[in-house]
Design a protein around this motif. Structure first.
Motif, short mmCIF file in Angstrom:
data_model
loop_
_atom_site.label_atom_id
_atom_site.label_comp_id
_atom_site.label_asym_id
_atom_site.label_seq_id
_atom_site.Cartn_x
_atom_site.Cartn_y
_atom_site.Cartn_z
N ASP A 1 79.61 -11.17 -39.49
CA ASP A 1 80.03 -11.24 -38.04
C ASP A 1 80.02 -12.42 -37.26
OD1 ASP A 1 79.59 -8.47 -38.13
OD2 ASP A 1 77.47 -8.60 -37.47
N GLU A 2 79.85 -13.58 -37.95
CA GLU A 2 79.89 -14.89 -37.59
C GLU A 2 81.30 -15.23 -37.45
OE1 GLU A 2 77.36 -17.71 -39.34
OE2 GLU A 2 75.59 -16.87 -38.53
N ILE A 3 82.12 -14.96 -38.54
CA ILE A 3 83.36 -15.29 -38.71
C ILE A 3 84.49 -14.15 -38.27
CG2 ILE A 3 82.78 -16.87 -40.15
CD1 ILE A 3 84.33 -14.04 -41.69
N SER A 4 83.84 -12.82 -37.98
CA SER A 4 84.70 -11.74 -37.88
C SER A 4 85.62 -11.77 -36.63
CB SER A 4 83.90 -10.45 -38.19
OG SER A 4 84.79 -9.31 -37.68
N SER A 5 86.89 -11.26 -36.71
CA SER A 5 87.47 -11.34 -35.44
C SER A 5 88.34 -9.82 -35.37
CB SER A 5 88.70 -12.15 -35.23
OG SER A 5 89.78 -11.99 -34.16
N PRO A 6 88.11 -9.01 -34.02
CA PRO A 6 89.18 -7.82 -34.11
C PRO A 6 90.46 -8.04 -34.30
CG PRO A 6 88.44 -8.58 -32.12
CD PRO A 6 87.60 -9.45 -33.02
N GLU A 7 91.15 -9.14 -34.39
CA GLU A 7 92.41 -9.28 -34.74
C GLU A 7 92.75 -9.16 -36.06
OE1 GLU A 7 95.63 -12.99 -34.43
OE2 GLU A 7 93.72 -13.28 -34.17
N TRP A 8 91.83 -9.38 -36.96
CA TRP A 8 92.01 -8.96 -38.32
C TRP A 8 91.11 -8.11 -39.04
CZ3 TRP A 8 88.09 -10.43 -41.79
CH2 TRP A 8 87.41 -11.53 -41.30
N ALA A 9 89.70 -7.94 -38.51
CA ALA A 9 88.83 -6.97 -38.97
C ALA A 9 88.85 -5.68 -38.33
CB ALA A 9 87.39 -7.69 -39.08
N LEU A 10 89.44 -4.51 -38.76
CA LEU A 10 89.55 -3.36 -37.86
C LEU A 10 88.25 -2.58 -37.80
CD1 LEU A 10 93.06 -2.45 -38.88
CD2 LEU A 10 92.38 -4.09 -37.27
N ARG A 11 87.69 -2.42 -38.87
CA ARG A 11 86.58 -1.48 -38.97
C ARG A 11 86.07 -1.64 -40.20
NH1 ARG A 11 90.89 1.53 -39.53
NH2 ARG A 11 91.02 3.11 -41.17
N GLY A 12 84.47 -1.37 -40.40
CA GLY A 12 83.95 -1.37 -41.73
C GLY A 12 82.60 -0.53 -41.79
N ARG A 13 82.18 -0.47 -42.88
CA ARG A 13 80.84 0.40 -43.31
C ARG A 13 80.08 -0.18 -44.40
NH1 ARG A 13 81.38 5.54 -46.25
NH2 ARG A 13 83.37 5.54 -47.39
N LEU A 14 78.82 0.16 -44.47
CA LEU A 14 78.19 0.14 -45.60
C LEU A 14 78.06 1.31 -46.37
CD1 LEU A 14 75.90 -1.62 -47.01
CD2 LEU A 14 74.24 -0.62 -45.50
N CYS A 15 78.66 1.27 -47.66
CA CYS A 15 78.80 2.28 -48.68
C CYS A 15 77.64 2.70 -49.56
CB CYS A 15 80.22 2.13 -49.44
SG CYS A 15 81.65 1.94 -48.42
N ASP A 16 77.10 3.80 -49.52
CA ASP A 16 76.08 4.02 -50.36
C ASP A 16 74.78 3.20 -50.28
OD1 ASP A 16 77.65 6.21 -51.39
OD2 ASP A 16 78.16 5.25 -53.43
N GLY A 17 74.80 2.68 -49.26
CA GLY A 17 73.72 1.73 -48.90
C GLY A 17 73.61 0.58 -49.57
N ILE A 18 74.69 0.28 -50.41
CA ILE A 18 74.83 -0.80 -51.28
C ILE A 18 75.83 -2.08 -50.90
CG2 ILE A 18 75.35 -1.62 -53.72
CD1 ILE A 18 73.95 1.09 -54.40
#
Length: 282
Positions: A124-141
């Motif tokens: 989150d410190e380096i993320s920007s909506p310009e290049w990071a569109l969406r994300g998720r934690l998969c299988d809790g891992i």
């Protein structure tokens, strides 16, 4: 014998990843999502996979979650693999059900890596909506982030990779997806566990990304597609054998090579057994 293979961009392809000049009549749909066929294999590749499956235990190996793997209906229903490795090695499926013994081993391995919250805070410190569109934690891992790859800040991502390594995590970019995965889990570790469980002495394997590398290093015979993250990293070295073809045609070439290698080993073993029986006849 085992044939362990990655799925996406190794055996199965979306319309955007299969390359140019492919005729629709040469394709078989293999994945259904929201009433739409989104992944395909060529008829020739499927014929080769059918032959290989008669000679060796076919184990699909994927970074996909269990749910995403189950969408690949042609693999799941036609071949009904007894074993499958999903979630980048975090899950081993035995007849479609997660293996409890392996899950316990994985949970122990995860203790060597930083927590999800620490990694998310770092991203989150380096993320920007310009290049990071969406994300998720998969299988809790592990995390998967959908990115605009052309806008990805290379130096910032490389710095993130180094910081994650210190925390016991791995960063990999495949197409429009950025993965952050605990180093304690891998496709290779899961494959070696199954090798022991099955009692196999020979593994042939293929994959297109750096996340596949641990699996490839566990194999006796390796051939990888002439495209993707692994190819971009090692194309000018002799570390791996790559197909001359790229896109969906690479799957045909690599499966042909896998079939030849497995057939040769099978033939040598048959001849050795016959020689043993002949020399030990009373």
């Amino acid at each position: 014998m085992i044939f362990a293979s990655d799925l996406d961009r190794t055996l199965i392809y979306s319309k955007t990843s299969m390359g140019q000049g492919i005729n629709d009549e040469d394709l078989i749909p293999v994945e259904l999502y929201k009433d739409e066929y989104i992944s395909f294999m060529s008829k020739q590749a499927l014929a080769l996979l059918n032959d290989i499956s008669q000679l060796a235990t076919f184990i699909p190996v994927t970074t996909r979650t269990i749910e995403q793997y189950q969408r690949v209906f042609h693999i799941v229903n036609t071949y009904t693999p007894k074993y499958a490795i999903t979630s980048n090695g975090a899950n081993i499926l035995f007849e479609g059900v997660p293996d409890v013994e392996w899950s316990a081993i994985v949970q122990s391995a995860l203790k060597t890596s930083a927590t999800h919250n620490e990694v998310k805070a770092l991203f989150d410190e380096i993320s920007s909506p310009e290049w990071a569109l969406r994300g998720r934690l998969c299988d809790g891992i592990f995390f998967v982030i959908i990115i605009e790859r052309d806008k990805l800040p290379a130096s910032i991502i490389e710095n993130l990779r180094n910081k994650l390594s210190i925390l016991g995590w791995t960063l990999s970019i495949q197409g429009r997806k950025l993965y952050m995965i605990p180093s304690g889990i891998s496709k290779g570790a899961a494959l070696l566990h199954l090798k022991t469980r099955i009692g196999a002495s020979y593994i042939a394997s293929s994959g297109d990304s750096l996340l596949d590398e641990s699996m490839l290093l566990a194999a006796d015979f390796i051939i990888a597609p002439g495209h993707g993250e692994l190819f971009d990293t090692y194309r000018f070295s002799s570390v791996y054998r790559f197909t001359e073809s790229a896109g969906i045609k690479a799957s045909e070439e690599l499966l042909d090579g896998i079939k030849e290698a497995i057939s040769m080993v099978s033939g040598m073993r048959t001849e050795k057994r016959r020689h043993y029986e002949k020399t030990n006849m009373v």
